[in-house]
Design an enzyme around this catalytic site. Structure first.
Site, short mmCIF file in Angstrom:
data_model
loop_
_atom_site.label_atom_id
_atom_site.label_comp_id
_atom_site.label_asym_id
_atom_site.label_seq_id
_atom_site.Cartn_x
_atom_site.Cartn_y
_atom_site.Cartn_z
N SER A 119 37.50 39.51 31.10
CA SER A 119 36.27 40.31 31.17
C SER A 119 35.58 40.45 29.82
O SER A 119 36.23 40.67 28.80
CB SER A 119 36.58 41.71 31.71
OG SER A 119 37.22 41.61 32.95
N ALA A 131 48.21 47.57 29.12
CA ALA A 131 47.05 48.39 28.76
C ALA A 131 46.38 47.66 27.60
O ALA A 131 46.50 48.04 26.45
CB ALA A 131 47.49 49.79 28.34
N GLY A 180 43.08 47.03 27.38
CA GLY A 180 41.89 47.81 27.00
C GLY A 180 40.66 46.98 26.75
O GLY A 180 39.84 47.31 25.88
N CYS A 221 39.74 49.09 36.62
CA CYS A 221 40.78 49.14 35.58
C CYS A 221 41.33 50.57 35.48
O CYS A 221 40.56 51.51 35.39
CB CYS A 221 40.21 48.69 34.24
SG CYS A 221 41.36 48.92 32.89
N LYS A 237 35.76 43.67 42.40
CA LYS A 237 37.23 43.80 42.34
C LYS A 237 37.62 45.27 42.45
O LYS A 237 37.20 46.09 41.63
CB LYS A 237 37.74 43.20 41.03
CG LYS A 237 39.28 43.11 40.97
CD LYS A 237 39.71 42.29 39.75
CE LYS A 237 41.20 42.06 39.72
NZ LYS A 237 41.60 41.22 38.59
N GLY A 242 52.25 41.89 39.20
CA GLY A 242 53.48 41.16 39.50
C GLY A 242 54.11 41.64 40.80
O GLY A 242 53.47 42.33 41.60
N GLY A 302 47.63 39.88 43.57
CA GLY A 302 48.65 40.88 43.31
C GLY A 302 50.04 40.33 43.56
O GLY A 302 50.50 40.27 44.69
N GLY A 303 50.67 39.87 42.50
CA GLY A 303 52.08 39.48 42.57
C GLY A 303 52.38 38.22 43.35
O GLY A 303 53.52 38.00 43.77
N GLY A 352 47.90 35.57 38.47
CA GLY A 352 47.81 36.03 37.08
C GLY A 352 49.19 36.15 36.49
O GLY A 352 49.70 35.25 35.81
#
Lengths: 303, 267
Positions: A44, A68, A70, A127, A163, A216, A242-243, A264
Site C-alpha cells: 500500500s 504491525a 504501519g 488495517c 478489502k 497465516g 487469509g492463511g 501472502g
C-alpha cells in the site's frame, strides 16, 4: 483449467500476491510473476512517505504471523517512479492505496489511474494497527466504506477492490455498502486481531507497537467464514485471502464463494514457489474430482 | 516455527575497542558462519547481527552507531536481549582449499568463525586505524594474517583490496574469496575476483523488517532478498544485483545512493 475472470481481468490462475508482502519494487513483482502468480498486489502507498512502526514489526509464532508494519512506504511520488513501467510483467498488477480521508483516497486513485500501469485499485479499509488508517480511523464502518469507495469511483474507471476486516460485527453488511458505492470486488480479509505476544524473560510486548494483525493459518477459518458470509450478501466477485498455504485451502475458499485467492504469509511457509505449488495442487484435486473449471464449484458450499 | 524474539541473558561483554563490544549470549544455536540472528532490544528496536562466535555460547559483535546500538553498549551482563534465528544462507566453506578472506571494519565479525572453520586461510583485515582493528588475536591463531589501516597506524597503510590485488599479482592462487565490509570495498573485491575468475562469496547488509522471514521485501536488491536469498551471494547473483555498491533502501522503502543510505545508518 485454472483461468478465471475477475472483473474482466483475465487471470491465468486464481492466485494473487496479497498486499503488504514483497510488493515494494517492480523487480519483486516481476519475480512473483515468474514464480507463477496469476496477479500481484503492490504494498500500500500513501500520499507522503512513511517509516511505519519501529522494529520488531513482523514476527512468526506457532500459528501464523503477526505484524504491525504501519504502512511504511516511499509515498506516491516515489511509487510513480518505481512503477512507471510495468509493461514487462505479464500478469495484472493491482495497486493498493491508503489514506486518512476520502479526498486523499480520491487523489491517490487519480494518480494511479493516470499512470496506466495498474489493472485495478485495492482499498484496504481494514488495517487493525496503524493510527490514522483503517480500523483505527473508523474506516471499517458501512458509512466510511461507502464514502471512500464513492470518492475513488469518481476518479477512476479501473476495477475497485475493497478489502474488509474480519474484526467487524457484520461483514456481509459492510460488503453490501461497498458494492452499493461502486466496488467491483471484495477482498476478504485483512489481518485478524490485533493480537499481542509478551516475552516472558524481558516481560515486554514483543512488537514495538505492542499489538499487530494476525495472518497465516490462525486466520484461515475466520477468512473462510467471512468469504462465506460476503458471498451470501453481494453479487460482485470475492478475492479470498487469509492463511492459504495449499491447493486444498484454495479450493476451500472457492467453495466458500471466492473467485480468486490471495497469498501472502504463505510465502513464509513455502517460499516463492507457493503460487505454482498451489496451482498444481488445485489441478490435481480438480482432475481427481472431474472438475473442469473453478466456475463449476464456486460457492458450492452454499448449496 | 518459532520466529519471535525470545529473551536471553547477556553472559559476558568483551570490549573489542572504544567503539565495539562483543556480547556473549546465554544461547546455543546450530548455525553456519555468515548466518545472522535478529536481535531485539526491548522497547527500542530489532536489528540483524551476524554471529561472531558460533561454537558454545553464541556471540554478536556490535559497533556503536545509532540509537539501538548505543543502548546495547549501555547494557550489562545479566540484562536481557531477545533473539530469533539463525537466518540466511551463510558462507559455503565446503570446497575451499586455499581461501582468502577480506574483512573491512565491523565486517570482520562473520568472517572470524569462517576463518576458524577453514584450513589456515589468508586473512586480510582492514580498518580505519589501529584502534578499529578487530579480532587480531583470534585471527593470528587460525590464519595467515595481513593487516591494513587507512592511516598506517598498524600494518600496511592503505586498503585491504590493495593487498588482495598484490597477492594475486604475485601469483597466489585462491580457489575462494570471502568478504564482508563496507559495500564500496566489497564491490572492489568483486571486480578483482571477476577479472581473476575467482569464485567470491560476499555478505551484504540491508535494512530489514521481517528479517529472515523473506516476506516484506524491504531488504531486496534488484528483487533479490538479502535476508532470505542471502545474505551471502556469489559472482552470478552479484552480477544481477546492479544496486550492489550503488544504492539501498531507507526505512520508507525509498531507494537512495549508497552514501546516503550509509549516512542514515549512522543515526
Amino acid at each position: 483449467m485454472l483461468e478465471v475472470d475477475l472483473c474482466n481481468l483475465r487471470l491465468k490462475n486464481p492466485t494473487i500476491l496479497a498486499s503488504g508482502i514483497l510488493g515494494v519494487s517492480r523487480e519483486l513483482l516481476q519475480r512473483v510473476s515468474d514464480s507463477g502468480a496469476g496477479a500481484a498486489t503492490i504494498k500500500s502507498i500513501t500520499l507522503n512517505p512513511r517509516e511505519g512502526h519501529h522494529n520488531p514489526t513482523i514476527i512468526g509464532f506457532e500459528a501464523g504471523i503477526m505484524n504491525a508494519v504501519g504502512y511504511s512506504n516511499a509515498g506516491i511520488e516515489e511509487a510513480k517512479k518505481e512503477f512507471a513501467d510495468l509493461s514487462g510483467i505479464k500478469i495484472p498488477i493491482i495497486a493498493s492505496i491508503v489514506a486518512e480521508k476520502p479526498e486523499e483516497f480520491a487523489l491517490l486513485a487519480g494518480e494511479i489511474d493516470s499512470l496506466h500501469q495498474f489493472s485495478a485499485i485495492e482499498l484496504p479499509l481494514s488495517c487493525p494497527h496503524t493510527p490514522g488508517f483503517g480500523l483505527l480511523a473508523g474506516q471499517g464502518t458501512p458509512e466510511a466504506t461507502s464514502a471512500i469507495t464513492n470518492a475513488v469511483r469518481e476518479k477512476t474507471r479501473l476495477p475497485i477492490f475493497v478489502k474488509l476486516s474480519p474484526n467487524v460485527p457484520g461483514i456481509g453488511e459492510l460488503a453490501k455498502s461497498a458494492e452499493k458505492a461502486g466496488a467491483s470486488a471484495i477482498t476478504a480479509v485483512n489481518t485478524l486481531g490485533p493480537g499481542m505476544l509478551i516475552d516472558i524473560n524481558s516481560r515486554k510486548p514483543v512488537l514495538d507497537f505492542k499489538c499487530g494483525g494476525i495472518s497465516g493459518p490462525a486466520l484461515r477459518p475466520v477468512a473462510v467464514r467471512c468469504v462465506y458470509d460476503v458471498y451470501e450478501s453481494v453479487k460482485i466477485p470475492i478475492i479470498g485471502v487469509g492463511g492459504i498455504l495449499t491447493g486444498r485451502d484454495a479450493i476451500e475458499m472457492i467453495l466458500a464463494g471466492a473467485t480468486a485467492i490471495g497469498i501472502g504469509s504463505g510465502i513464509y511457509y513455502r517460499g516463492m514457489n507457493i503460487f505454482a505449488q498451489v496451482c498444481r495442487e488445485m489441478e490435481m484435486w480438480m482432475k481427481k474430482n472431474k472438475v473442469k473449471s473453478l466456475e463449476e464449484i464456486r460457492g458450492q458450499a452454499h448449496a | 516455527m518459532l520466529d519471535y524474539p525470545v529473551g536471553v541473558a547477556i553472559k559476558e561483554i568483551i570490549n573489542e575497542n572504544s567503539n565495539v563490544k562483543t556480547f556473549v549470549l546465554d544461547a546455543q544455536l546450530d548455525a553456519k558462519p555468515g548466518q545472522f540472528i535478529m536481535v531485539w532490544i526491548p522497547r527500542i528496536d530489532e536489528k540483524p547481527f551476524s554471529l561472531s562466535k558460533i561454537s558454545g555460547d553464541i556471540a554478536i559483535t556490535v559497533q556503536k552507531k545509532g540509537k539501538a546500538t548505543e543502548k546495547m553498549h549501555e547494557m550489562r551482563a545479566g540484562e536481557v536481549l531477545g533473539i530469533r534465528g539463525p537466518y540466511g544462507n551463510g558462507f559455503d566453506a565446503g570446497k575451499a582449499r586455499s581461501a582468502c578472506i577480506v574483512a573491512g571494519g565491523i565486517g570482520a565479525a562473520p568472517l572470524v568463525p569462517l576463518a576458524e572453520a577453514l584450513q589456515n586461510p589468508e586473512f586480510i583485515l582492514g580498518a580505519r586505524t589501529k584502534n578499529d582493528l578487530l579480532f587480531e588475536e583470534r585471527l593470528k591463531k587460525c590464519s595467515e594474517l595481513y593487516i591494513t589501516t587507512d592511516d598506517g597506524s598498524a600494518g600496511e597503510k592503505g586498503f585491504n583490496t590493495q593487498v588482495l590485488e598484490r597477492l594475486l599479482g604475485e601469483g597466489e592462487k585462491f580457489d575462494a574469496v570471502f568478504c564482508c565490509g563496507p559495500e564500496p570495498m566489497m564491490r572492489r573485491v568483486f571486480e578483482i575476483c571477476e577479472s581473476h575468475k575467482i569464485p567470491l562469496q560476499a555478505s551484504l547488509e540491508r535494512f530489514m523488517k521481517c528479517g529472515g522471514l523473506g516476506i516484506c521485501g524491504q531488504c531486496s536488491v534488484n528483487g533479490i532478498r538479502v535476508c532470505a536469498d542471502g545474505p551471502v551471494f556469489g559472482n552470478e547473483m552479484l552480477k544481477k544485483m546492479l544496486e550492489f555498491g550503488n544504492s539501498a533502501r531507507l526505512k520508507t522503502g525509498r531507494k537512495v545512493p549508497l552514501k546516503e543510505y550509509a549516512e542514515w545508518r549512522q543515526k
